[in-house]
Design a protein around this motif. Sequence first.
Motif, PDB file in Angstrom:
ATOM      1  N   TRP A  25       0.838  -1.204   0.000  1.00  0.00           N
ATOM      2  CA  TRP A  25       0.000   0.000   0.000  1.00  0.00           C
ATOM      3  C   TRP A  25       0.872   1.253   0.000  1.00  0.00           C
ATOM      4  N   SER A  26       1.997   1.200   0.675  1.00  0.00           N
ATOM      5  CA  SER A  26       2.881   2.365   0.724  1.00  0.00           C
ATOM      6  C   SER A  26       3.495   2.668  -0.635  1.00  0.00           C
ATOM      7  N   GLN A  27       3.440   1.723  -1.547  1.00  0.00           N
ATOM      8  CA  GLN A  27       3.966   1.945  -2.888  1.00  0.00           C
ATOM      9  C   GLN A  27       2.981   2.696  -3.785  1.00  0.00           C
ATOM     10  N   GLU A  28       1.869   3.130  -3.189  1.00  0.00           N
ATOM     11  CA  GLU A  28       0.904   3.953  -3.897  1.00  0.00           C
ATOM     12  C   GLU A  28       1.513   5.302  -4.290  1.00  0.00           C
ATOM     13  N   ASP A  29       2.337   5.853  -3.409  1.00  0.00           N
ATOM     14  CA  ASP A  29       2.827   7.217  -3.621  1.00  0.00           C
ATOM     15  C   ASP A  29       4.168   7.439  -2.913  1.00  0.00           C
ATOM     16  N   PRO A  30       5.164   6.545  -3.124  1.00  0.00           N
ATOM     17  CA  PRO A  30       6.409   6.689  -2.360  1.00  0.00           C
ATOM     18  C   PRO A  30       7.400   7.641  -3.020  1.00  0.00           C
ATOM     19  N   PRO A  31       8.288   8.206  -2.210  1.00  0.00           N
ATOM     20  CA  PRO A  31       9.434   8.886  -2.813  1.00  0.00           C
ATOM     21  C   PRO A  31      10.241   7.836  -3.589  1.00  0.00           C
TER      22      PRO A  31
END
Length: 174
Positions: free
Chosen positions: A26-32
């Motif tokens: 889920w964190s790979q939705e909008d990561p740096p």
Amino acid sequence: MLTDFLRDHYFTTAWFGLMAFVWFGWSQEDPPKRWRPWLGAGSVLGLGFAAGFGVLTATNWDQPTALDGRYGWFGVLVAAEVAAAGVGCLVLARRGASRWMAWWVAVVVAAHFLPLALLLSDLGIAVAGVVQLAALGAVVPRLRTADTTTSRLVGPVMGVVLLVSASIGALTAV
């Protein structure tokens, strides 16, 4: 994990690994961009714990469990968690605050670890929940000033705590 029930120990380790995979995903939705390899590595490690300890769970399914006689309560707890997460996300969506959904779901998940620890007679689950709740509270000021999805910070927080917990579970199983 800190339980005397081998099957529960294996299952919790597998489940925490699987949920680490989910939260890192889920964190790979909008990561740096620089976080992406780390998030991917966390997902792979989580999946490894899920697979390995899933097999151990299956091969030890005949072992005793803390849930004997409590399956109904476990069902009520899971249903309450799903309902709270769903209703909260619905409210957030209707208020135009859908970027907070990951944070809300994480708070519900972390909070449900407290009664779950009682049902499973496993203090380690409660510790994971308390650490997650503290970390989720600590990131709120940063989330308020950001214009990104909350999954950017919440996913790694949840994933790391779950991965560390699965690692501890694996080490104590040896």
